[in-house]
Design an enzyme around this catalytic site. Structure first.
Site, PDB file in Angstrom:
ATOM      1  N   SER A 234      25.825  40.511  43.667  1.00 38.03           N
ATOM      2  CA  SER A 234      26.304  40.576  43.660  1.00 38.03           C
ATOM      3  C   SER A 234      27.625  40.189  44.368  1.00 38.03           C
ATOM      4  CB  SER A 234      26.990  41.962  43.353  1.00 38.03           C
ATOM      5  OG  SER A 234      27.975  42.472  42.978  1.00 38.03           O
ATOM      6  N   ASP A 328      23.360  41.672  32.083  1.00 31.31           N
ATOM      7  CA  ASP A 328      24.095  42.343  33.638  1.00 31.31           C
ATOM      8  C   ASP A 328      26.115  42.866  33.161  1.00 31.31           C
ATOM      9  OD1 ASP A 328      26.034  42.258  35.684  1.00 31.31           O
ATOM     10  OD2 ASP A 328      25.802  40.302  36.701  1.00 31.31           O
ATOM     11  N   HIS A 362      22.456  44.354  36.508  1.00 29.66           N
ATOM     12  CA  HIS A 362      23.234  43.654  37.341  1.00 29.66           C
ATOM     13  C   HIS A 362      22.004  43.547  38.688  1.00 29.66           C
ATOM     14  CE1 HIS A 362      26.042  42.317  39.627  1.00 29.66           C
ATOM     15  NE2 HIS A 362      26.143  43.060  40.245  1.00 29.66           N
TER      16      HIS A 362
END
Length: 420
Positions: A234, A328, A362
């Protein structure tokens, strides 16, 4: 007599577990249930239904689940499907050295549809899932500005070094570093806001802080000092990519579901200033569950107005690998990965690799970690959609973890006598 066999009963969380049942009646319908209590006392649980074969056996490596939290042959499904009893919780191990997760596996000799059965199981086994192998050391780090925890593998060393970065939740998250140390890497879980005396929020990214961490790790006596690897997810992936572009001691970089531009906060590296593409929070989508899907808030990296925010991947002097979940729901990670690889190739850089995983969300984490499709972001106070489909995501965690270990073993310099 019904027998529930689980092996091994003590293992690292990234190791597979075999579950077998014997002593049933032929074609008997049963329920297998798993549950654990996290360090906050919250329950995570899963269950699946099975039918024994003509010998009265169920073997999760061959027997298909007929319902419950998943269907089909899924040997680790009970671990993958662990979900919170309270909405929007994420399972994170905090004390990675001192205690394991105790996972209770229960067998009911019938179809039990209640996720919290009132009647006792026919048999039960409790297993231990550890986040560090015996002998791994955890060293709290307060060195200059650097704050974090260094995990050292057992043995003399020196070991290849890795800096481990998480994202916008802030704080110090250690479970990946302790597992990396269990596989022979000296891993620095590095905090950069929301921890100790660091800033409470991330208002600006000072790359010199991360360069200081690289120098600290390369100079540590237990670390082979030629250079280090970096792994980030991230926002941590964005910072990891920036480190690869500007910090020469970075020898291998893994970016998990992150941007290839500077987003949100501006970045500086000495006299270099890079504008962060402003977040467009109004483009977040609220789902039926009340959680936010944020993939559209980061701006268009192909917009000419945002070109100055693109990280110069072609300047990275070492290999880079993008690990991308195709489901994601935080970033358009597939687009970012393709753009990053295309830019590298345009400038003649051939050691940028893209791995895309269908069905993965994610939060690509080490194997054995359950799918977390949505959870509360403690910083914003909002539940966020991370995405992912159970089987696709958890299989991707197994594959990507192997690729992570192999990538670092291949590309981080280490003394010959201790090379992994």
């Amino acid at each position: 007599m019904i027998n529930l066999k689980v092996s091994p009963e003590i293992s690292l969380v990234d190791e597979p577990v075999k579950i077998q049942v014997s002593g049933l009646q032929p074609c008997q319908k049963i329920t297998l249930r798993a549950w654990l209590k996290d360090e906050r006392g919250k329950i995570f649980h899963s269950q699946a239904f099975y039918v024994s074969d003509m010998e009265g056996n169920v073997d999760l490596e061959n027997s298909p689940a007929t319902g419950g939290d998943y269907d089909g042959v899924c040997p680790m499904g009970l671990f993958w499907a662990l979900k919170p009893s309270v909405p929007f919780l994420r399972l994170i191990k905090r004390d990675v050295i001192g205690s394991p997760f105790h996972i209770h596996l229960e067998l009911y000799s019938h179809l039990e549809f209640n996720p919290f059965p009132k009647n006792p199981p026919a048999t039960t086994v409790c297993i231990e899932r550890w986040y560090a192998s015996p002998g791994v050391q955890r060293l709290p780090i307060r060195h200059g500005r650097i704050r974090g925890a260094l995990f050292i593998p057992p043995g003399k060393g020196p070991f290849p070094g890795v800096i481990d970065l998480f994202g916008g939740v802030g704080g110090l998250i250690e479970f990946r570093s302790s597992l990396l140390a269990s596989h022979g890497f000296a891993s620095l879980a590095l905090a950069y806001f929301g921890y100790d005396d660091l800033p409470k929020t991330l208002d600006h990214v000072d790359l010199k802080y991360f360069e200081e961490a690289v120098h600290f790790l390369t100079n540590h006596p237990k670390v082979s000092g030629a250079g280090v690897g970096v792994i980030g997810v991230s926002k941590g992936a964005e910072i990891a990519l920036a480190m690869a572009c500007f910090v020469p001691q970075v020898m291998a970089t893994i970016c998990i579901n992150g941007a290839i531009s500077v987003t949100g906060q501006n970045l500086s590296y000495g006299n270099l200033k890079v504008r962060g593409i402003p977040y467009q929070s109004e483009k977040a989508i609220i789902t039926y569950s009340g959680a936010f899907e944020c993939a559209r808030i980061y701006g268009d990296p192909t917009d000419p107005e945002n070109q100055e925010s693109r990280l110069p991947i072609e300047k990275a002097g070492s290999p880079i690998m993008f690990l991308v979940g195709e489901n994601d729901q935080i970033y358009d990670s597939v687009l970012y990965g393709k753009l990053g690889k295309a830019r590298a190739e345009k400038y003649g850089k051939k050691d940028v690799y893209l791995r895309c995983y269908p069905g993965a969300g994610h939060l690509l984490e080490p194997p054995g970690s359950p799918l977390c499709p949505v959870s509360l972001n403690v910083l914003s106070g909002m539940p966020l959609m991370w995405g992912g489909e159970l089987v696709g995501h958890c299989k991707a965690q197994e594959v990507s973890w192997r690729e992570t270990l192999n990538f670092f073993r291949t590309n981080i310099p280490c003394s010959q006598q201790n090379k992994l």
